[in-house]
Design an enzyme around this catalytic site. Sequence first.
Site, PDB file in Angstrom:
ATOM      1  N   LYS A   3       0.834  -1.218   0.000  1.00 37.07           N
ATOM      2  CA  LYS A   3       0.000   0.000   0.000  1.00 37.07           C
ATOM      3  C   LYS A   3       0.863   1.261   0.000  1.00 37.07           C
ATOM      4  CE  LYS A   3       0.789   1.121   4.367  1.00 37.07           C
ATOM      5  NZ  LYS A   3       1.378   2.372   4.838  1.00 37.07           N
ATOM      6  N   ASN A  19       4.163   8.881   2.966  1.00 40.75           N
ATOM      7  CA  ASN A  19       4.454   8.632   1.543  1.00 40.75           C
ATOM      8  C   ASN A  19       3.573   9.508   0.666  1.00 40.75           C
ATOM      9  OD1 ASN A  19       6.389   6.226   1.420  1.00 40.75           O
ATOM     10  ND2 ASN A  19       4.863   5.535   2.890  1.00 40.75           N
ATOM     11  N   GLN A  63       9.039   4.549   3.256  1.00 39.72           N
ATOM     12  CA  GLN A  63       9.138   3.128   2.898  1.00 39.72           C
ATOM     13  C   GLN A  63       8.636   2.887   1.460  1.00 39.72           C
ATOM     14  OE1 GLN A  63      10.386   0.710   5.606  1.00 39.72           O
ATOM     15  NE2 GLN A  63      11.117   2.812   5.735  1.00 39.72           N
TER      16      GLN A  63
HETATM   17  P1  13P Z   1       3.442   6.266   6.033  1.00 42.91           P
HETATM   18  O1  13P Z   1       3.154   7.414   6.995  1.00 42.91           O
HETATM   19  O2  13P Z   1       4.829   5.738   6.172  1.00 42.91           O
HETATM   20  O3  13P Z   1       3.097   6.643   4.610  1.00 42.91           O
HETATM   21  O4  13P Z   1       2.508   5.062   6.421  1.00 42.91           O
HETATM   22  C1  13P Z   1       1.307   5.262   7.046  1.00 42.91           C
HETATM   23  C2  13P Z   1       0.805   3.989   7.544  1.00 42.91           C
HETATM   24  O5  13P Z   1       1.425   2.951   7.437  1.00 42.91           O
HETATM   25  C3  13P Z   1      -0.536   4.047   8.135  1.00 42.91           C
HETATM   26  O6  13P Z   1      -0.964   2.784   8.555  1.00 42.91           O
END
Ligand code: 13P
Length: 374
Positions: free
Chosen positions: A231, A298, A326
């Site tokens: 995701k 992200n 990530q």
């Molecule tokens: P990021 O903030 O790393 O994009 O991921 C958010 C997340 O994993 C919410 O469950």
Amino acid sequence: MWVFEEKLEVPKNSMHYKSSEPVCQGQHNLTDIINALNENVKYLPGVALPKNIHANPSLEDAVRDSTILIFNVPHQFIIRICDQLQGKILPYARGISCIKGVDVEEEGVSLFSETIGKKLGIYCGSLSGANIANEVAKELWCETTIGYDPPHLDSKAPTPAGGSPSQSQVDLVSFEHKDSSGQYSKVKLRPLPTDYPPIDHALWWTLFHRPYFHVRVVSDVAGVALGGALKNIIAVAAGFVDGMGWGDNAKAAVMRVGLLEMVKFGTQFFGNSIETKTFTEESAGVADLITSCSGGRNFRCAKLSVQRGAPIEEIEKQELNGQKLQGTLTAADINKFLKKQGAEKDYPLFTAVHRILKGEMSVEDIPSHIEPKL
Ligand code: 13P
């Protein structure tokens, strides 16, 4: 709790900025600051941590005598951490990986829960869900999913002796285990001592479930771990199209295509061990996708990179105070794997994100790249 050590001054956004505490004068180790102020001033400023959390800069010390290990670090550090931990943990410890990434090697793609399990000789499940860290830290209600499916004791293998054996007394015992490709194989793990309470779904639920953090425990470890990793690529795509000012319909379109690619990837490469419903029904799937495409790092960094016309790495440095995205790394890892499989064209959204990040394609090309071909 192990915390990577660094020296810093208590910053302005801390609850304790300019307080009279000695650690608030000049530079100090992050672990000393956390332990004195009960606040992680670098990565979670403004949140009061429970007093029973102790930050420890020594990995070896932090895991000593621990029966349960929770791995929650950026995925690029986990191999080195496991190397350091080898031979230092209790033989019957069990783990949960909260890492939202995948481990890509020459032989293929595997899950960090499996990598941790293999490197440390323990069983490791996974936890993932719609869990934006700042919201969880403020105890705002959310859900999560734990995937746990430990190997069953092989009935023909010798039963371990009772009592609480020390590491040197414990022999490896053969277990039957279904891996992420759906294959059954015999694995050798150290068993739990017979007087040790069984670590089952109910125990994980009891450990993690809170009024503000609702837990569902499932057996699909691969689905939970993969959902959390894939995701992030889609969140980067959502940030790109939002940065273009294309609105919510465009964002919903990349989420729809992305969800289908998640399901396809899981079923194509993780075979029988994946349950499609983990992606479509669990917090670790569709809910994490939605929250990450709304307010995740992200998403935010990809959006700013389009709006400011700057590379995402630059935005990451400016906005994340040392935290690492990530999604960009996972996009590259997954692309390397898909290329090797000759399957890039079957995953147009994953491929588009990687190519845009590499400067080989522009965001304007996303719609034509993912449109269905007649
Ligand atoms: P990021 O903030 O790393 O994009 O991921 C958010 C997340 O994993 C919410 O469950």
